[in-house]
Design a protein around this motif. Structure first.
Motif, short mmCIF file in Angstrom:
data_model
loop_
_atom_site.label_atom_id
_atom_site.label_comp_id
_atom_site.label_asym_id
_atom_site.label_seq_id
_atom_site.Cartn_x
_atom_site.Cartn_y
_atom_site.Cartn_z
N ARG A 10 1.92 -3.53 -0.39
CA ARG A 10 2.80 -2.51 -1.07
C ARG A 10 4.12 -3.18 -1.42
O ARG A 10 4.73 -2.76 -2.74
N PHE A 11 4.70 -3.88 -0.56
CA PHE A 11 5.82 -4.50 -1.03
C PHE A 11 5.77 -5.49 -2.22
O PHE A 11 6.92 -5.30 -2.98
N GLU A 12 4.90 -6.21 -2.35
CA GLU A 12 4.68 -7.10 -3.42
C GLU A 12 4.61 -6.22 -4.69
O GLU A 12 5.05 -6.72 -5.65
N GLU A 13 3.81 -5.23 -4.67
CA GLU A 13 3.80 -4.59 -5.78
C GLU A 13 4.96 -3.76 -6.33
O GLU A 13 5.15 -3.61 -7.56
N HIS A 14 6.20 -3.73 -5.68
CA HIS A 14 7.26 -3.24 -5.86
C HIS A 14 8.52 -4.24 -6.11
O HIS A 14 9.53 -3.94 -6.39
N ARG A 15 8.06 -5.57 -5.94
CA ARG A 15 9.04 -6.65 -5.75
C ARG A 15 9.64 -6.60 -7.20
O ARG A 15 11.07 -7.02 -7.56
N SER A 16 8.94 -6.81 -8.32
CA SER A 16 9.50 -6.75 -9.67
C SER A 16 10.53 -5.86 -10.01
O SER A 16 11.55 -6.14 -10.55
N ARG A 17 10.46 -4.61 -9.64
CA ARG A 17 11.19 -3.31 -9.85
C ARG A 17 12.48 -3.54 -8.87
O ARG A 17 13.64 -3.52 -9.25
N VAL A 36 16.36 -8.75 -2.38
CA VAL A 36 15.13 -8.54 -2.02
C VAL A 36 14.41 -9.03 -0.76
O VAL A 36 13.80 -8.49 0.04
N GLN A 37 14.82 -10.32 -0.52
CA GLN A 37 14.29 -10.89 0.83
C GLN A 37 15.00 -10.22 2.10
O GLN A 37 14.38 -10.06 3.01
N GLU A 38 16.15 -9.82 1.90
CA GLU A 38 16.87 -8.90 3.11
C GLU A 38 16.08 -7.66 3.16
O GLU A 38 16.07 -7.34 4.31
N ALA A 39 15.77 -7.23 2.12
CA ALA A 39 15.35 -5.79 2.04
C ALA A 39 13.75 -5.99 2.60
O ALA A 39 13.25 -5.17 3.59
N TRP A 40 13.05 -7.21 2.32
CA TRP A 40 11.79 -7.11 3.12
C TRP A 40 11.86 -7.23 4.61
O TRP A 40 11.23 -6.87 5.31
N LEU A 41 12.93 -8.18 5.04
CA LEU A 41 13.04 -8.43 6.52
C LEU A 41 13.32 -7.08 7.10
O LEU A 41 12.95 -6.73 8.37
N VAL A 43 12.76 -3.86 6.05
CA VAL A 43 11.35 -2.96 6.03
C VAL A 43 10.21 -3.59 7.04
O VAL A 43 9.40 -2.81 7.48
N SER A 44 10.07 -4.83 7.18
CA SER A 44 8.88 -5.53 7.96
C SER A 44 9.39 -4.98 9.36
O SER A 44 8.33 -5.05 10.40
N ARG A 45 10.58 -4.85 9.85
CA ARG A 45 11.05 -4.44 11.13
C ARG A 45 11.03 -2.91 11.08
O ARG A 45 11.28 -2.31 12.60
N ALA A 46 11.04 -2.07 10.34
CA ALA A 46 11.09 -0.68 10.30
C ALA A 46 9.82 0.07 10.58
O ALA A 46 8.61 -0.45 10.42
N GLU A 47 9.91 1.38 10.93
CA GLU A 47 8.80 2.03 11.01
C GLU A 47 8.58 2.90 9.78
O GLU A 47 9.35 3.73 9.42
N THR A 48 7.65 2.70 8.93
CA THR A 48 7.24 3.42 7.78
C THR A 48 6.27 4.34 7.70
O THR A 48 5.81 4.86 6.66
N GLY A 49 5.69 4.70 8.81
CA GLY A 49 4.61 5.80 8.87
C GLY A 49 5.06 7.06 8.39
O GLY A 49 4.09 7.66 7.89
N ASP A 50 6.27 7.54 8.41
CA ASP A 50 6.69 8.76 8.04
C ASP A 50 7.32 8.89 6.55
O ASP A 50 7.80 9.79 6.00
N VAL A 51 7.14 7.56 5.69
CA VAL A 51 7.91 7.35 4.42
C VAL A 51 6.81 7.93 3.46
O VAL A 51 5.63 7.38 3.50
N VAL A 52 7.26 8.90 2.96
CA VAL A 52 6.33 9.62 1.97
C VAL A 52 6.16 9.03 0.56
O VAL A 52 5.30 8.67 -0.22
N ASN A 53 7.54 8.37 -0.15
CA ASN A 53 7.42 7.68 -1.01
C ASN A 53 7.91 6.35 -0.90
O ASN A 53 9.36 5.89 -1.17
N LEU A 54 7.01 5.49 -0.74
CA LEU A 54 7.56 3.99 -0.49
C LEU A 54 8.42 3.34 -1.44
O LEU A 54 9.34 2.65 -1.05
N GLY A 55 7.94 3.59 -2.66
CA GLY A 55 8.82 2.96 -3.78
C GLY A 55 10.29 3.29 -3.91
O GLY A 55 11.24 2.38 -3.93
N TRP A 57 11.88 4.59 -1.20
CA TRP A 57 12.78 4.23 0.08
C TRP A 57 13.04 2.59 -0.12
O TRP A 57 14.13 2.12 0.37
N LEU A 58 11.95 1.67 -0.79
CA LEU A 58 12.44 0.26 -0.87
C LEU A 58 13.59 0.26 -1.82
O LEU A 58 14.40 -0.87 -1.76
#
Length: 300
Positions: A10-17, A36-41, A43-55, A57-58
Motif C-alpha cells: 500500500r505504501f508503494e502505491e502512494h509513494r509517488s504522491r 518519504v523514507q522517514e514517513a515509511w519508518l 508508518v512501519s512501526r505504527a498501528e494501522t488497523g484503525d486507519v480508514v483512509n490510508l492515503g 494518513w500517509l
C-alpha cells in the motif's frame, strides 16, 4: 499476505504522491526522498488497523515531517538569503521521464517553488496541501496547531503571494523555447533593444549563488534592468545547452565539463516573466545531470 507485506504494498502505491507532496514542501528531491523514507519508518512501526483512509494518513505523516524540516531550516539560517532557488529538476529536451513527471504534475515550475520559499512553514503547508492536493482544512488545522478557519487564512495569504509573483507559464513548450532562444540570440549579439522586447516589463531575475562571503543572491526587476544584466551573458553563449527545467524551457551552462549554472524561464504571452538562476557550486555538484546534452561543451 501478512500485514507487513500488505502495508509495504500500500505504501508503494502512494509513494509517488508522497514524493510530490514532499518536493513541493521542501523544494529538494533529495530531502523529499529522505522525508518519504522517514514517513515509511514511522508508518512501519505504527498501528494501522484503525486507519480508514490510508492515503490521507500517509499524506499527513509526510507533511508533518516536511513541516519539521522547514522549521529546522529557519532555525539553522543565521542570515536568510535574499532569494533561494530550490533544487531544480533538470531533464533533456527530449522529455521528462515518468518518475520526474509525477513530481512535476500540475506545472510545478521553478518560479512557483521560489515563491513558496518565501512563505512561512505553516503557510507553505496549508497552500501545498489544500491548493495542490485538495486536503481539507479540517485535516490541515491540527498539523499547524490552528483552527480550520485560521488554516484557511494561511492558505489564502500564500495564494495571494503565489498569484502575484508566480505567473502561469505558457503550456506550449515550443513557444517557450522560441522565446528563450530569442533571449539568448539577443544576448549573444549584445542587442539591448531585442532583449527588452522579449522580456515582460515587470520581469524578475532571481539568482542564487549560495551563502558565504564570495557568493551572492540577487533579485532584479524590470525589463531594462534585466536586459542590462543579460548583455553580460554574451561570454556564456558557447556553453549554453537547452534543457527542461522543472518541465519548462531552460538551459544548463557548463564549462570544462562542470555545471556553472542552471537557468529556468517562465514564459507567458510570448514574453519572459521570470528567470531563476541557480549557480551555487555546492548544490550544482549534487544535482543529477547525467544524460543531458548539457554535459558537453561547445557552441549550440
Amino acid at each position: 499476505m501478512n500485514e507487513s507485506d500488505w502495508l509495504t504494498e500500500r505504501f508503494e502505491e502512494h509513494r509517488s504522491r508522497l514524493r510530490a507532496v514532499a518536493y513541493r514542501m521542501l523544494g529538494s528531491v533529495a530531502e523529499a526522498d529522505d522525508a518519504v523514507q522517514e514517513a515509511w519508518l514511522r508508518v512501519s512501526r505504527a498501528e494501522t488497523g484503525d486507519v480508514v483512509n490510508l492515503g490521507a494518513w500517509l499524506t499527513t505523516v509526510t507533511a508533518r515531517i516536511c513541516l519539521n524540516v522547514l522549521r529546522s531550516r529557519e532555525h539553522r539560517r543565521e542570515e536568510p538569503l535574499d532569494v533561494r532557488v530550490p533544487d531544480p529538476i533538470v531533464s533533456p529536451e527530449s522529455g521528462v521521464d515518468p518518475e520526474q513527471e509525477a513530481l512535476l504534475a500540475d506545472s510545478v515550475g521553478l518560479a512557483l517553488l521560489v515563491v513558496l520559499e518565501t512563505l512561512t512553514p505553516a503557510e507553505r503547508l496549508a497552500f501545498v496541501l489544500h491548493d495542490m492536493f485538495a486536503v481539507p482544512f479540517e485535516e490541515i488545522a491540527p498539523m499547524v496547531a490552528r483552527s480550520p478557519a485560521a488554516a484557511r487564512q494561511l492558505a489564502s495569504r500564500a495564494r495571494r503571494r503565489v498569484q502575484g509573483q508566480a505567473p502561469v507559464p505558457d503550456p506550449d513548450l515550443t513557444r517557450q523555447r522560441d522565446v528563450v532562444d530569442a533571449f539568448f540570440a539577443a544576448s549573444r549579439h549584445g542587442d539591448f533593444d531585442a532583449l527588452v522586447a522579449v522580456l515582460h516589463p515587470d520581469v524578475v531575475l532571481r539568482a542564487d549563488g549560495g551563502a558565504g562571503p564570495a557568493r551572492q543572491t540577487v533579485t532584479i526587476h524590470g525589463a531594462r534592468q534585466v536586459a542590462a544584466q543579460a548583455v553580460m551573458f554574451t561570454r556564456l553563449a558557447p556553453f549554453v545547452r537547452p534543457a527542461l527545467v522543472n518541465g519548462a524551457a531552460g538551459v544548463v551552462v557548463t564549462a570544462n565539463g562542470r555545471p556553472l549554472s542552471i537557468m529556468g524561464f517562465t514564459v507567458a504571452d510570448g514574453r519572459i516573466v521570470a528567470i531563476d538562476v541557480l549557480s551555487d557550486p555546492e548544490r550544482l555538484r549534487q544535482l543529477d545531470l547525467n544524460g543531458l546534452d548539457a554535459t558537453t561543451d561547445g557552441a549550440p
